[in-house]
Design an enzyme around this catalytic site. Structure first.
Site, PDB file in Angstrom:
ATOM      1  N   GLY A   1       6.442   6.316  10.965  1.00 48.89           N
ATOM      2  CA  GLY A   1       5.454   5.348  11.404  1.00 48.89           C
ATOM      3  C   GLY A   1       6.099   4.124  12.026  1.00 48.89           C
ATOM      4  O   GLY A   1       5.558   3.519  12.958  1.00 48.89           O
ATOM      5  N   SER A   2       7.268   3.736  11.521  1.00 48.43           N
ATOM      6  CA  SER A   2       7.990   2.605  12.104  1.00 48.43           C
ATOM      7  C   SER A   2       8.429   2.914  13.530  1.00 48.43           C
ATOM      8  O   SER A   2       8.338   2.059  14.430  1.00 48.43           O
ATOM      9  CB  SER A   2       9.208   2.256  11.242  1.00 48.43           C
ATOM     10  OG  SER A   2       8.806   1.844   9.959  1.00 48.43           O
TER      11      SER A   2
ATOM     12  N   SER B   1       1.444   6.873  10.172  1.00 49.94           N
ATOM     13  CA  SER B   1       2.640   7.223   9.400  1.00 49.94           C
ATOM     14  C   SER B   1       2.322   8.404   8.500  1.00 49.94           C
ATOM     15  O   SER B   1       1.229   8.482   7.942  1.00 49.94           O
ATOM     16  CB  SER B   1       3.089   6.042   8.540  1.00 49.94           C
ATOM     17  OG  SER B   1       4.121   6.427   7.648  1.00 49.94           O
TER      18      SER B   1
ATOM     19  N   ASN C   1      15.952   8.707  20.797  1.00 52.96           N
ATOM     20  CA  ASN C   1      15.585  10.057  20.382  1.00 52.96           C
ATOM     21  C   ASN C   1      14.854   9.924  19.053  1.00 52.96           C
ATOM     22  O   ASN C   1      15.476   9.783  18.003  1.00 52.96           O
ATOM     23  CB  ASN C   1      16.816  10.953  20.232  1.00 52.96           C
ATOM     24  CG  ASN C   1      16.435  12.350  19.746  1.00 52.96           C
ATOM     25  OD1 ASN C   1      15.255  12.705  19.689  1.00 52.96           O
ATOM     26  ND2 ASN C   1      17.430  13.150  19.402  1.00 52.96           N
TER      27      ASN C   1
ATOM     28  N   ASP D   1      -1.923   2.722   7.621  1.00 45.40           N
ATOM     29  CA  ASP D   1      -2.495   2.708   6.273  1.00 45.40           C
ATOM     30  C   ASP D   1      -3.981   3.051   6.259  1.00 45.40           C
ATOM     31  O   ASP D   1      -4.636   2.881   5.229  1.00 45.40           O
ATOM     32  CB  ASP D   1      -2.319   1.320   5.640  1.00 45.40           C
ATOM     33  CG  ASP D   1      -0.874   0.993   5.357  1.00 45.40           C
ATOM     34  OD1 ASP D   1      -0.052   1.925   5.339  1.00 45.40           O
ATOM     35  OD2 ASP D   1      -0.568  -0.195   5.168  1.00 45.40           O
TER      36      ASP D   1
ATOM     37  N   HIS E   1       1.337   8.124   2.165  1.00 46.55           N
ATOM     38  CA  HIS E   1       0.244   7.900   3.105  1.00 46.55           C
ATOM     39  C   HIS E   1      -0.828   8.988   2.993  1.00 46.55           C
ATOM     40  O   HIS E   1      -0.748   9.879   2.150  1.00 46.55           O
ATOM     41  CB  HIS E   1       0.795   7.779   4.517  1.00 46.55           C
ATOM     42  CG  HIS E   1       1.443   6.449   4.772  1.00 46.55           C
ATOM     43  ND1 HIS E   1       0.780   5.372   5.306  1.00 46.55           N
ATOM     44  CD2 HIS E   1       2.698   6.007   4.520  1.00 46.55           C
ATOM     45  CE1 HIS E   1       1.580   4.334   5.395  1.00 46.55           C
ATOM     46  NE2 HIS E   1       2.771   4.700   4.916  1.00 46.55           N
TER      47      HIS E   1
END
Length: 446
Positions: A87-88, A220, A293, A195, A225
């Site tokens: 998710g980041s 994410s 990547n 979230d 999650h």
């Protein structure tokens, strides 16, 4: 039936048997057992799907990735989805896509401003800072814990290019109002939906999922999650041009759009001119952006395909657990601010937030310690006020490192007095009732 099919079926049957005998070890909850705030919920279908991808041994993005991206877009209601490794990374790619020079005057450049929240998770803000843009922090409102939309106008400047904010713990922010603000001021909107997967907003008489209001949205798939691939995330959009930029930045910044293992999809691999390269330079190795990547693997996507089928059930369970906690803790609201859903929303809750009232005879540390000793895992509202963390110490020395619009009163308040407990689908009624009883026992002292 050929030998390969027989062998493959045998492998799948074997891992099914393994799951049922070894991994499927559910046992009755007894007081003293750990009650986690979140975690993976799976069965033999995930194990079989993972094994099937391993037997292909394609490893990098392939048929399971394509299948997940297609089925996810159908679920959420958008045109395009790109799977990534977290998710980041999804937040990074969503932001970086908007820095592409191909967007002309609308592209975000170093020094441009992006309105965001001080209260939340760091990787909603990190891409802004790492690129050299300026985050403009605004406060949240309680008890929804989302952006105070009344503050948007005060945060706006001639340098503002975008708004990048998250739906807090599944509770949707006022996406219609934020979107209208962005449209009026010609700003990009990035919806951090990590979230809130499955949350809905009533818009123009119809229910729409969060993640469909922004120009770009992210999810994410980390284990706590709403669904998981172990690690994993997604960026999604209805804008075909932005989708191409997302894939370019995700796949090394390359110009080529061929899938892994394919060549010459465009039929012009060796006959075009790019930049200062020799005419006919291999299109697979032409780079339009300084990219990364950040692709996901087939094995992760295979797990995701099985999880996606279960997502509606997961959402239903989260809502049920949240409602049970809310009803069970209503009698303690003299000590706590209980969370409230935003108007015209149907949240897919990530957790249950509690904020200690100022007049309460105890502080957060005391009740958190009590719950942890009872085996109930707790969490803060992520970073609380991000600006109070050590990573901002150096930025305070820079005149234009970041900007605060107004005060951050509520962001400070949740840093001091807010925590949350889990509502994830792995919890049953007995565990939820135990959590309520633990809070009751603690409050009974006062």
């Amino acid at each position: 039936m050929n030998e390969e099919h027989v062998l493959r079926q045998g492998a799948l049957d074997a891992v099914t048997k393994y799951f049922r005998r070894v991994l499927d070890t559910k046992r009755k909850f007894t007081p003293g057992d750990r009650i986690p705030y979140g975690g993976r919920v799976f069965d033999e279908e995930e194990i079989r799907s993972l094994t099937e991808s391993c037997l292909d041994f394609w490893l990098t993005s392939g048929r399971f990735v394509k299948r997940f991206e297609k089925e996810f877009t159908e679920f959420i209601g958008v045109r395009h989805c790109a799977l990534v490794n977290s998710g980041s990374s999804a937040n990074l790619l969503a932001f970086m896509a908007l820095t592409s020079p191909t967007l002309g005057k609308k592209c975000i450049r170093p020094g441009d401003e992006v309105i965001t929240l001080a209260a939340g998770f760091p990787t909603t803000v990190s891409p802004i800072l790492q690129f050299g843009a300026v985050p403009v922090f605004v406060d949240i409102e309680l008890p929804q814990y989302n952006i105070d939309c009344a503050l948007l106008g005060g945060a706006l400047s001639e340098k503002t290019k975008a708004v990048m904010i998250a739906h807090t713990l599944g509770n949707p922010f006022d996406a219609e109002r934020v979107r209208q603000f962005c449209e009026k001021n010609e700003l990009w909107l990035i919806e951090d939906n990590c979230d809130a997967l499955g949350s809905k907003i009533l818009s123009e008489g119809a229910w729409r999922y969060t993640g469909t209001f922004g120009h770009l949205a992210t999810s994410s798939f980390y284990p706590p999650h709403h669904m998981t691939m172990g690690e994993g995330g997604a960026v999604y959009t209805n804008d075909t041009k932005l989708f191409k930029l997302i894939k370019s930045f995700r796949d090394w910044g390359r110009d080529c759009w061929c899938d892994s293992g394919q060549d010459n999809t465009c039929k012009h691999r060796f006959d075009r001119q790019f930049g200062l390269l020799p005419r006919g330079y291999d299109h697979k190795y032409v780079y339009s952006h300084f990219g990364y990547n950040l692709k996901v693997t087939e094995m992760q996507a295979a797990i995701g395909c099985a999880q996606l089928k279960k997502l509606p059930g997961f959402i239903k369970a989260r809502k049920k657990n949240w409602d049970k906690l809310f009803n069970g803790l209503d009698k303690q609201k003299k000590f706590f601010h209980l969370p409230e859903k935003a108007p015209n929303t149907d949240p897919s809750w990530f957790g249950f937030l509690l904020t200690i009232r100022e007049e309460a005879p105890f502080n957060r540390d005391a009740i958190v310690q009590h719950l942890e000793e009872c085996g109930v895992q707790t969490r803060m509202l992520f970073a609380g006020n991000l600006l109070r963390h050590p990573c901002f110490d150096e930025l305070r020395c820079k005149k234009e490192g970041f900007r605060v619009s107004g005060t951050l009163h509520n962001s400070d308040l949740i840093t001091e007095r807010t925590f949350w407990v889990g509502v994830y689908p792995g919890l049953d009624d007995t565990q939820i009732e135990f959590m309520i009883n633990c809070v009751d026992d603690f409050c009974g002292r006062y």
